[in-house]
Design a protein around this motif. Sequence first.
Motif, PDB file in Angstrom:
ATOM      1  N   LYS A   7      -4.270   8.091 -55.689  1.00  0.00           N
ATOM      2  CA  LYS A   7      -4.625   7.092 -57.023  1.00  0.00           C
ATOM      3  C   LYS A   7      -4.283   7.992 -58.278  1.00  0.00           C
ATOM      4  O   LYS A   7      -4.757   7.469 -59.305  1.00  0.00           O
ATOM      5  CB  LYS A   7      -6.016   6.742 -56.708  1.00  0.00           C
ATOM      6  CG  LYS A   7      -7.112   7.719 -57.099  1.00  0.00           C
ATOM      7  CD  LYS A   7      -8.504   7.090 -57.072  1.00  0.00           C
ATOM      8  CE  LYS A   7      -9.492   8.424 -57.485  1.00  0.00           C
ATOM      9  NZ  LYS A   7     -10.650   7.743 -57.511  1.00  0.00           N
ATOM     10  N   SER A   8      -3.708   9.108 -58.275  1.00  0.00           N
ATOM     11  CA  SER A   8      -3.494   9.834 -59.373  1.00  0.00           C
ATOM     12  C   SER A   8      -2.139  10.261 -59.673  1.00  0.00           C
ATOM     13  O   SER A   8      -1.619  10.687 -58.514  1.00  0.00           O
ATOM     14  CB  SER A   8      -4.660  10.935 -59.607  1.00  0.00           C
ATOM     15  OG  SER A   8      -4.399  11.678 -60.744  1.00  0.00           O
ATOM     16  N   GLU A   9      -1.476  10.210 -60.794  1.00  0.00           N
ATOM     17  CA  GLU A   9       0.054  10.925 -60.963  1.00  0.00           C
ATOM     18  C   GLU A   9      -0.045  12.470 -60.698  1.00  0.00           C
ATOM     19  O   GLU A   9       0.717  13.292 -60.356  1.00  0.00           O
ATOM     20  CB  GLU A   9       0.240  10.485 -62.483  1.00  0.00           C
ATOM     21  CG  GLU A   9       0.875   9.122 -62.564  1.00  0.00           C
ATOM     22  CD  GLU A   9       1.807   8.441 -61.734  1.00  0.00           C
ATOM     23  OE1 GLU A   9       2.597   9.478 -61.338  1.00  0.00           O
ATOM     24  OE2 GLU A   9       1.828   7.615 -61.505  1.00  0.00           O
ATOM     25  N   VAL A  10      -1.590  13.133 -61.089  1.00  0.00           N
ATOM     26  CA  VAL A  10      -1.565  14.462 -60.880  1.00  0.00           C
ATOM     27  C   VAL A  10      -1.481  14.882 -59.402  1.00  0.00           C
ATOM     28  O   VAL A  10      -0.865  15.969 -59.154  1.00  0.00           O
ATOM     29  CB  VAL A  10      -2.960  15.091 -61.645  1.00  0.00           C
ATOM     30  CG1 VAL A  10      -3.301  16.381 -61.198  1.00  0.00           C
ATOM     31  CG2 VAL A  10      -2.948  14.551 -62.882  1.00  0.00           C
ATOM     32  N   ILE A  11      -2.288  13.978 -58.542  1.00  0.00           N
ATOM     33  CA  ILE A  11      -2.137  14.043 -57.263  1.00  0.00           C
ATOM     34  C   ILE A  11      -0.796  13.971 -56.648  1.00  0.00           C
ATOM     35  O   ILE A  11      -0.207  14.579 -55.649  1.00  0.00           O
ATOM     36  CB  ILE A  11      -3.240  13.394 -56.582  1.00  0.00           C
ATOM     37  CG1 ILE A  11      -4.543  13.685 -56.977  1.00  0.00           C
ATOM     38  CG2 ILE A  11      -3.113  13.542 -55.068  1.00  0.00           C
ATOM     39  CD1 ILE A  11      -5.672  12.746 -56.271  1.00  0.00           C
ATOM     40  N   SER A  12      -0.008  13.305 -57.239  1.00  0.00           N
ATOM     41  CA  SER A  12       1.339  12.808 -56.850  1.00  0.00           C
ATOM     42  C   SER A  12       2.033  14.041 -56.931  1.00  0.00           C
ATOM     43  O   SER A  12       2.936  14.415 -56.134  1.00  0.00           O
ATOM     44  CB  SER A  12       1.690  11.746 -57.770  1.00  0.00           C
ATOM     45  OG  SER A  12       3.356  11.512 -57.598  1.00  0.00           O
ATOM     46  N   ALA A  13       2.093  14.787 -58.099  1.00  0.00           N
ATOM     47  CA  ALA A  13       2.893  15.862 -58.414  1.00  0.00           C
ATOM     48  C   ALA A  13       2.505  17.039 -57.386  1.00  0.00           C
ATOM     49  O   ALA A  13       3.322  17.898 -56.867  1.00  0.00           O
ATOM     50  CB  ALA A  13       2.422  16.430 -59.818  1.00  0.00           C
ATOM     51  N   ILE A  14       1.287  17.231 -57.040  1.00  0.00           N
ATOM     52  CA  ILE A  14       0.680  18.125 -56.194  1.00  0.00           C
ATOM     53  C   ILE A  14       1.192  18.022 -54.695  1.00  0.00           C
ATOM     54  O   ILE A  14       1.997  18.871 -54.050  1.00  0.00           O
ATOM     55  CB  ILE A  14      -0.833  18.136 -55.948  1.00  0.00           C
ATOM     56  CG1 ILE A  14      -1.400  18.569 -57.485  1.00  0.00           C
ATOM     57  CG2 ILE A  14      -1.378  18.976 -54.889  1.00  0.00           C
ATOM     58  CD1 ILE A  14      -2.824  18.629 -57.643  1.00  0.00           C
ATOM     59  N   ILE A  15       1.291  16.605 -54.277  1.00  0.00           N
ATOM     60  CA  ILE A  15       1.829  16.160 -53.022  1.00  0.00           C
ATOM     61  C   ILE A  15       3.345  16.606 -52.904  1.00  0.00           C
ATOM     62  O   ILE A  15       3.894  17.294 -52.081  1.00  0.00           O
ATOM     63  CB  ILE A  15       1.685  14.908 -52.596  1.00  0.00           C
ATOM     64  CG1 ILE A  15      -0.026  14.567 -52.494  1.00  0.00           C
ATOM     65  CG2 ILE A  15       2.260  14.257 -51.380  1.00  0.00           C
ATOM     66  CD1 ILE A  15      -0.443  13.096 -52.197  1.00  0.00           C
ATOM     67  N   ASN A  16       3.967  16.074 -54.068  1.00  0.00           N
ATOM     68  CA  ASN A  16       5.452  16.683 -53.864  1.00  0.00           C
ATOM     69  C   ASN A  16       5.626  17.964 -53.952  1.00  0.00           C
ATOM     70  O   ASN A  16       6.514  18.415 -53.151  1.00  0.00           O
ATOM     71  CB  ASN A  16       6.072  16.008 -55.541  1.00  0.00           C
ATOM     72  CG  ASN A  16       6.375  14.461 -55.382  1.00  0.00           C
ATOM     73  OD1 ASN A  16       6.138  13.847 -54.387  1.00  0.00           O
ATOM     74  ND2 ASN A  16       6.436  13.973 -56.621  1.00  0.00           N
ATOM     75  N   LYS A  17       5.089  18.718 -54.681  1.00  0.00           N
ATOM     76  CA  LYS A  17       5.090  20.367 -54.367  1.00  0.00           C
ATOM     77  C   LYS A  17       4.860  20.779 -52.984  1.00  0.00           C
ATOM     78  O   LYS A  17       5.528  21.835 -52.467  1.00  0.00           O
ATOM     79  CB  LYS A  17       4.211  21.075 -55.497  1.00  0.00           C
ATOM     80  CG  LYS A  17       4.587  20.908 -56.723  1.00  0.00           C
ATOM     81  CD  LYS A  17       3.928  21.457 -57.792  1.00  0.00           C
ATOM     82  CE  LYS A  17       4.257  21.171 -59.282  1.00  0.00           C
ATOM     83  NZ  LYS A  17       3.101  21.901 -60.069  1.00  0.00           N
ATOM     84  N   ILE A  18       3.876  20.208 -52.345  1.00  0.00           N
ATOM     85  CA  ILE A  18       3.573  20.699 -51.170  1.00  0.00           C
ATOM     86  C   ILE A  18       4.467  20.213 -50.046  1.00  0.00           C
ATOM     87  O   ILE A  18       5.118  20.957 -49.171  1.00  0.00           O
ATOM     88  CB  ILE A  18       2.139  20.066 -50.612  1.00  0.00           C
ATOM     89  CG1 ILE A  18       1.054  20.638 -51.524  1.00  0.00           C
ATOM     90  CG2 ILE A  18       1.744  20.285 -49.132  1.00  0.00           C
ATOM     91  CD1 ILE A  18      -0.311  19.872 -51.279  1.00  0.00           C
ATOM     92  N   CYS A  19       5.283  18.835 -50.299  1.00  0.00           N
ATOM     93  CA  CYS A  19       6.272  18.784 -49.449  1.00  0.00           C
ATOM     94  C   CYS A  19       7.556  19.473 -49.648  1.00  0.00           C
ATOM     95  O   CYS A  19       8.295  19.972 -48.637  1.00  0.00           O
ATOM     96  CB  CYS A  19       6.531  17.189 -49.768  1.00  0.00           C
ATOM     97  SG  CYS A  19       5.319  15.871 -49.251  1.00  0.00           S
ATOM     98  N   ASP A  20       7.712  20.042 -50.879  1.00  0.00           N
ATOM     99  CA  ASP A  20       8.955  20.735 -51.052  1.00  0.00           C
ATOM    100  C   ASP A  20       8.684  22.151 -50.366  1.00  0.00           C
ATOM    101  O   ASP A  20       9.374  22.848 -49.772  1.00  0.00           O
ATOM    102  CB  ASP A  20       8.998  20.776 -52.589  1.00  0.00           C
ATOM    103  CG  ASP A  20       9.710  19.687 -53.237  1.00  0.00           C
ATOM    104  OD1 ASP A  20      10.042  18.721 -52.503  1.00  0.00           O
ATOM    105  OD2 ASP A  20       9.639  19.632 -54.356  1.00  0.00           O
TER     106      ASP A  20
END
Length: 877
Positions: A282-295
């Motif tokens: 539910k957060s743009e901050v969490i979205s950025a974290i998930i993107n980095k983890i996926c990378d």
Amino acid sequence: MGSWWRSRDMKYVSLILSEDAAHECVHNLGELSALQFTDLNPEQTAFQRRYVNYVKRCDELERKLRFILKEIEAFGLQISSTSHTYEMETTTSKTTASRSSALLLDTLEAELEEYETQLLELNTYSNELTHKYNEKVEFQECLEKGRKFLAAEADGASSKLDTVNPLSSAYGAPAISEDGMQPLLADASRGHSGASSVVHRTLVPSCSGLASGGFKHVIEGEMKFSSTVGILKADEKSRFERMLFRSTRGNCFARFAEVERPIADAATGRPEFKIVFIVFFKSEVISAIINKICDAFGARQYPVPDHLTLGNASQLGLIVRETTSELADAREVLLKNRELRLALCSRLARRYSEWKAVVLREKAIYHVLNLFRADVSGMLRGEGWIVASAEVDARTLISQTHAAMDLAGASMLSQVPLPWPVPPTSFDVNEFTYAFQEFVDTYGVPRYKEINPALFTAVTFPFLFGMMYGDIGHGACILLGGIYLLITHPAYRRCVSSAGENEMLGGVYASRYMLITMGLCAIYVGFVYNDCFSLALALFDSGYLWEGSKGSVAGSVDGGAEANLSAPYGSTGSIYPFGVDPAWHISSNELLFFNSMKMKTAVIFGVVQMTGGIFLKGLNALYFGDRAVFWLEFMPMIIFDFCLFVYMAVLIFTKWAINWDRRQLMGSCGIDGLTFDQRPCSDGDSLKHKCALNFGGETGGCAPPNLINQLINIALNPGVVDEPMYSGQGSAQSALLAIAFLSVPVLLLGKPVYIYFQHASQPASASQPISTQIEMDQDSTSSEDPKSKEVHSFSEVLIHQCIETIEFVLGMVSNTASYLRLWALSLAHTELAQVFWEKIMRTAINANSIFFVFVAYSTFAVRYFGVLVLQCKLACV
């Protein structure tokens, strides 16, 4: 056989070749296999040589061939062998050697470059197609799994009041942090009176979220959720899930589903199992974290629309149909690319062998040409050793090669002075003698013109092996294995010519004749031992009879019954025609009899072989005319050997030859109270007093001695023999021991002192060191060369001789003990075979069950072959 008795005669020659014809001359001489060139440019590095560029070109061609071979093996294709050579296709007219070799390399480089470029382009295109195909497969899986995820979430929202985050339940719900982050689905009333709030959820299209696409949940109270769908490797699931929870502090909700079909990796081609994941947040901050983890985990994310929201159901169906169509097209193109690569590799497989042979040959030729020196412009000079019998053929080849290129008279081959006194050793071997020669060369290559020990090894090694594993059945297994290798060798050679040499398998096939001789000797000694798979063979009538037996070992005999000779001792009827009488295999003293026989036989053959080696040293010394080695090394060695070890073998034969029944009768007291020589006696008299031989000791010579104690007492208690076999045995052994001890100082100091006085008698300055060739004296052709002598001080000569003396004396003792392995391994083999027979086969036979016998026989055969045949071969090696 003469060229295998001593090494072939060698000459040191100098070659003068025209540079234009040098390549072809080296090629023809290489096929002759009779020359070994020396380096005339030792001061130059590998990169300063004349033909280094050609060698580099050959290295590059080898690299391309390795790449082509890798591609061929990737398709599992068989390398074809060919009988025609590459030159026949590339050069059709007679040109100079330099031009033809340059044309050969140019043509081969152009052809391999073209094929390599085609393979690289097809591989690049294949990787791109595979990558895109995998993306479409993964996208399709994400669409299917994502639709199921969302459908499950929608159903769960209408039926459940509370949703528990699996990550929170698994790792524990964290407390609210200072930045306001808290669990996504935590109980809204947590920390109050324990009442839970009711949450109703609906799904709406997402206008924001991950760059790759997503959707939102809208919960009453304006709570908005985003999601992302992706795919990653199955073995990364636990780490990925743990990292999501720790990085977002529980503020996400993840679901996973396995992909049933494996997906091939575009780079390696290996199939990999993957999983589809969906993460709600539910957060743009969490979205950025998930993107980095996926990378970080190499997970790819795909845009999956919400099929439950108005308008997205038809969009999802359209995307699924488009993806399916694109998958079919990509698969068709990918298969077409594979067919093209397969067709190209099939053509390359048919020509790989000839390319490989040409490149290796050209590289070897230019390596040899780098050893030549260019003293005159346009001419090359080389030097090396040549087999004397091939000198005429080599000269003819060189002349014919130059004449074919209109360069007659521009070549020369002549003998020159030796650069060092000892030429290299060269033996003419064939398929039978090759394995034995390699076996000897493993321990040391004989010096030039020394007697070749491999000639004797071809006889002694198989026979000693037969003594260790003397078993008819065991030898038959080895013989059949050798015959199989002999029959399949032509097929193996064809396989080698197409697929390359296998070092381990090549060594097995090279020893096929050795295995056949080992099997034959094991069968022969098995007949001597009368042993076949631990069973005795009653090939002839036994010389012993038990009460109840019928002229042989047939019939039943009670335990403890004594056997008697069927004929008088020493007569023809009491002697078994060949080998050991089978009666010994069923006697209670079987182990004592075979221990004594095999141990003494092993010692006798060991002494014979060691003595033969010493005689070879003497023959070599006589051949080279080395009087110092013959009189001051060979003679002390042979005297030491005869006084101790040959005498030990003589004692064994002496004990075997004596009729101990008669000797014991000569040491007994008759019923008339008289000894054998008519002297009065009584039963209380000692054997020494009653014995008529009066040889001394405790028995007087009328009792069989313990040879082990006698051999020990020769050194530890000289002159004392408790159980003599002949008159004056103690004095004779003391004399032999004294002579053996006196031979050791002669062996130690004789040669150094001789060299010292020989040097002192020569006119030279007092400071000049002693000059001698320790390893081997020079032959007549090189004895006058002052450079052919090695310079050593007297102390170095003495130290060298001291080491050789210690090695000889200790080696004689230790080698004699080592030959007892013939007895030990034979005993272990026989006893273990008996254990297998008694515990497996005999138990099954006594059970009177055909099925039990069949199972027991299978077990017996597997264990016998695995333990006694295979492991014993490894122990022998």
